[in-house]
Motif scaffolding. Sequence first.
Motif, PDB file in Angstrom:
ATOM      1  N   LEU A  63      -2.773   0.429  -1.925  1.00  0.00           N
ATOM      2  CA  LEU A  63      -3.798  -0.524  -1.490  1.00  0.00           C
ATOM      3  C   LEU A  63      -5.007  -0.357  -2.421  1.00  0.00           C
ATOM      4  CD1 LEU A  63      -4.051  -2.594   0.831  1.00  0.00           C
ATOM      5  CD2 LEU A  63      -5.152  -0.841   2.191  1.00  0.00           C
ATOM      6  N   ASN A  64      -4.696  -0.171  -3.709  1.00  0.00           N
ATOM      7  CA  ASN A  64      -5.720   0.229  -4.672  1.00  0.00           C
ATOM      8  C   ASN A  64      -6.145  -0.871  -5.622  1.00  0.00           C
ATOM      9  OD1 ASN A  64      -3.243   0.169  -5.941  1.00  0.00           O
ATOM     10  ND2 ASN A  64      -3.545   2.039  -7.125  1.00  0.00           N
ATOM     11  N   GLY A  65      -5.905  -2.120  -5.247  1.00  0.00           N
ATOM     12  CA  GLY A  65      -6.325  -3.232  -6.081  1.00  0.00           C
ATOM     13  C   GLY A  65      -7.834  -3.408  -6.107  1.00  0.00           C
ATOM     14  N   ILE A  66      -8.295  -4.178  -7.081  1.00  0.00           N
ATOM     15  CA  ILE A  66      -9.705  -4.550  -7.159  1.00  0.00           C
ATOM     16  C   ILE A  66      -9.884  -5.780  -6.270  1.00  0.00           C
ATOM     17  CG2 ILE A  66     -11.560  -5.330  -8.676  1.00  0.00           C
ATOM     18  CD1 ILE A  66     -10.073  -3.890 -10.966  1.00  0.00           C
ATOM     19  N   MET A  67     -10.564  -5.600  -5.161  1.00  0.00           N
ATOM     20  CA  MET A  67     -10.590  -6.637  -4.127  1.00  0.00           C
ATOM     21  C   MET A  67     -11.822  -7.536  -4.245  1.00  0.00           C
ATOM     22  SD  MET A  67      -7.796  -5.724  -2.712  1.00  0.00           S
ATOM     23  CE  MET A  67      -6.773  -4.275  -2.380  1.00  0.00           C
ATOM     24  N   HIS A  68     -11.592  -8.754  -4.662  1.00  0.00           N
ATOM     25  CA  HIS A  68     -12.646  -9.760  -4.649  1.00  0.00           C
ATOM     26  C   HIS A  68     -12.676 -10.404  -3.249  1.00  0.00           C
ATOM     27  CE1 HIS A  68     -13.727 -10.073  -9.048  1.00  0.00           C
ATOM     28  NE2 HIS A  68     -12.757  -9.174  -9.023  1.00  0.00           N
ATOM     29  N   PRO A  69     -13.677 -11.245  -2.950  1.00  0.00           N
ATOM     30  CA  PRO A  69     -13.817 -11.759  -1.577  1.00  0.00           C
ATOM     31  C   PRO A  69     -12.563 -12.395  -0.997  1.00  0.00           C
ATOM     32  CG  PRO A  69     -15.796 -12.245  -2.824  1.00  0.00           C
ATOM     33  CD  PRO A  69     -14.833 -11.639  -3.794  1.00  0.00           C
ATOM     34  N   GLY A  70     -11.821 -13.155  -1.813  1.00  0.00           N
ATOM     35  CA  GLY A  70     -10.611 -13.776  -1.298  1.00  0.00           C
ATOM     36  C   GLY A  70      -9.584 -12.765  -0.827  1.00  0.00           C
ATOM     37  N   LYS A  71      -9.436 -11.676  -1.594  1.00  0.00           N
ATOM     38  CA  LYS A  71      -8.496 -10.618  -1.208  1.00  0.00           C
ATOM     39  C   LYS A  71      -9.017  -9.843   0.001  1.00  0.00           C
ATOM     40  CE  LYS A  71      -5.010 -10.690  -4.128  1.00  0.00           C
ATOM     41  NZ  LYS A  71      -4.951  -9.915  -5.366  1.00  0.00           N
ATOM     42  N   MET A  72     -10.301  -9.622   0.055  1.00  0.00           N
ATOM     43  CA  MET A  72     -10.872  -8.853   1.164  1.00  0.00           C
ATOM     44  C   MET A  72     -10.615  -9.540   2.506  1.00  0.00           C
ATOM     45  SD  MET A  72     -12.099  -5.953   0.284  1.00  0.00           S
ATOM     46  CE  MET A  72     -12.927  -5.587   1.822  1.00  0.00           C
ATOM     47  N   LYS A  73     -10.570 -10.867   2.494  1.00  0.00           N
ATOM     48  CA  LYS A  73     -10.300 -11.589   3.739  1.00  0.00           C
ATOM     49  C   LYS A  73      -8.901 -11.291   4.279  1.00  0.00           C
ATOM     50  CE  LYS A  73     -13.396 -15.476   2.747  1.00  0.00           C
ATOM     51  NZ  LYS A  73     -13.479 -16.938   2.454  1.00  0.00           N
ATOM     52  N   LYS A  74      -7.976 -10.929   3.373  1.00  0.00           N
ATOM     53  CA  LYS A  74      -6.593 -10.650   3.775  1.00  0.00           C
ATOM     54  C   LYS A  74      -6.385  -9.198   4.216  1.00  0.00           C
ATOM     55  CE  LYS A  74      -4.708 -13.930   0.379  1.00  0.00           C
ATOM     56  NZ  LYS A  74      -3.773 -14.070  -0.778  1.00  0.00           N
ATOM     57  N   ILE A  75      -7.348  -8.336   3.905  1.00  0.00           N
ATOM     58  CA  ILE A  75      -7.161  -6.902   4.139  1.00  0.00           C
ATOM     59  C   ILE A  75      -7.005  -6.555   5.626  1.00  0.00           C
ATOM     60  CG2 ILE A  75      -8.240  -4.618   3.928  1.00  0.00           C
ATOM     61  CD1 ILE A  75      -7.099  -5.596   1.329  1.00  0.00           C
ATOM     62  N   PRO A  76      -7.834  -7.064   6.544  1.00  0.00           N
ATOM     63  CA  PRO A  76      -7.683  -6.662   7.948  1.00  0.00           C
ATOM     64  C   PRO A  76      -6.288  -6.931   8.508  1.00  0.00           C
ATOM     65  CG  PRO A  76      -9.800  -7.720   7.626  1.00  0.00           C
ATOM     66  CD  PRO A  76      -9.036  -7.910   6.356  1.00  0.00           C
ATOM     67  N   GLU A  77      -5.710  -8.075   8.161  1.00  0.00           N
ATOM     68  CA  GLU A  77      -4.366  -8.390   8.657  1.00  0.00           C
ATOM     69  C   GLU A  77      -3.341  -7.390   8.128  1.00  0.00           C
ATOM     70  OE1 GLU A  77      -0.349  -9.873   8.383  1.00  0.00           O
ATOM     71  OE2 GLU A  77      -1.718  -9.791   6.667  1.00  0.00           O
ATOM     72  N   TYR A  78      -3.482  -7.006   6.856  1.00  0.00           N
ATOM     73  CA  TYR A  78      -2.531  -6.040   6.281  1.00  0.00           C
ATOM     74  C   TYR A  78      -2.736  -4.648   6.887  1.00  0.00           C
ATOM     75  CZ  TYR A  78       0.407  -3.778   2.745  1.00  0.00           C
ATOM     76  OH  TYR A  78       1.391  -3.066   2.094  1.00  0.00           O
ATOM     77  N   LEU A  79      -3.981  -4.257   7.101  1.00  0.00           N
ATOM     78  CA  LEU A  79      -4.245  -2.957   7.727  1.00  0.00           C
ATOM     79  C   LEU A  79      -3.694  -2.912   9.150  1.00  0.00           C
ATOM     80  CD1 LEU A  79      -7.890  -2.164   6.534  1.00  0.00           C
ATOM     81  CD2 LEU A  79      -5.751  -1.214   5.671  1.00  0.00           C
ATOM     82  N   ALA A  80      -3.801  -4.023   9.871  1.00  0.00           N
ATOM     83  CA  ALA A  80      -3.246  -4.078  11.226  1.00  0.00           C
ATOM     84  C   ALA A  80      -1.731  -3.906  11.190  1.00  0.00           C
ATOM     85  CB  ALA A  80      -3.622  -5.397  11.897  1.00  0.00           C
ATOM     86  N   PHE A  81      -1.093  -4.543  10.203  1.00  0.00           N
ATOM     87  CA  PHE A  81       0.353  -4.368  10.030  1.00  0.00           C
ATOM     88  C   PHE A  81       0.687  -2.907   9.737  1.00  0.00           C
ATOM     89  CE2 PHE A  81       3.457  -3.774   6.580  1.00  0.00           C
ATOM     90  CZ  PHE A  81       4.634  -3.985   7.294  1.00  0.00           C
ATOM     91  N   LEU A  82      -0.051  -2.303   8.818  1.00  0.00           N
ATOM     92  CA  LEU A  82       0.234  -0.916   8.438  1.00  0.00           C
ATOM     93  C   LEU A  82      -0.027   0.046   9.597  1.00  0.00           C
ATOM     94  CD1 LEU A  82      -1.253  -0.823   4.811  1.00  0.00           C
ATOM     95  CD2 LEU A  82       1.159  -0.888   5.473  1.00  0.00           C
TER      96      LEU A  82
END
Length: 304
Positions: A63-82
């Motif tokens: 989960l070590n990508g460089i997160m710009h705002p568009g990617k950051m919006k997707k992070i909570p859903e992925y963290l919930a999955f993990l």
Amino acid sequence: MIELIATAESMTQAKALLAAGVDTLYIGEEDFGLRLPHSFSRQEQIDLIHLAHSQGKKVNIALNGIMHPGKMKKIPEYLAFLAQAQPDHVVVGDTGVIYLLQEYDLPYIYDAETLVTNARQINFWQKKGAVGAVLAREVPFEEMKKLKGHVDVPVEILVYGATCIHQSKRPLLDNYFNYTKQEESAAKERGLFISEPKKAETHYSIYEDQHGTHIFADNDLNLINEVAELDQTGYQTWKLDGLFTPGENFVAIAKIFAAAKAAVEQKTWNEAALVSAQQEIQKYHPVERGMDTGFYHLDPTAIK
């Protein structure tokens, strides 16, 4: 105990790596992880986590990508999955992601690539919850020895594979092809490389993906000669990266490092075993790619 971590390019290879003696699989999705050999589906991630845990082994999620705002919006859903899938660790470099991790039961390893070069930085992130760190590949062994005495969490060392020396979010290859009016692919599968001016023998691998442009060191890293020294110094988290070493060849190399790990732990690692391991690695390493020890043996005062 030494931990052997390896990337995986498929479900088949992941299973073979576990059978070969790898302790921890390093996998993820291309949306969130950098320079992965394969982007695993959600179900595949769940299946590999269950498989590894059934064998007493682990899975780390990139989960070590460089997160710009568009990617950051997707992070909570992925963290919930993990949080439901329960990998052993997530490997994180973006402080925004670390901030969001506070709401989830997910231990994290700090990985900011070339930035992790001193004990104080590792200790800072330990106080913020990190349970490990990935050391920059450019740190020489003389500095590694000094660092180890001042950290309390495991520090990962790359012992085999390609070393990324530059990443730009910009599509540098696409820009070049557009400028020169060429219709070319910039994907990893092309096997593209660049050379230094007036040094035609240099061959820095380069490709693009959704994270931008990635450029790699002239040669891949191979520290089989140094594994005993790493263990004696307290570096017992060893990473194998198969980005440019595909299929069964990477599994064979993982098996060699697993045997070296066992011999080091049992105090049976000797010169004959080392020479044999080096020859075997050379046999399975891609013929078009060189190998060396990177920055490991360099004098820190000589690095510019």
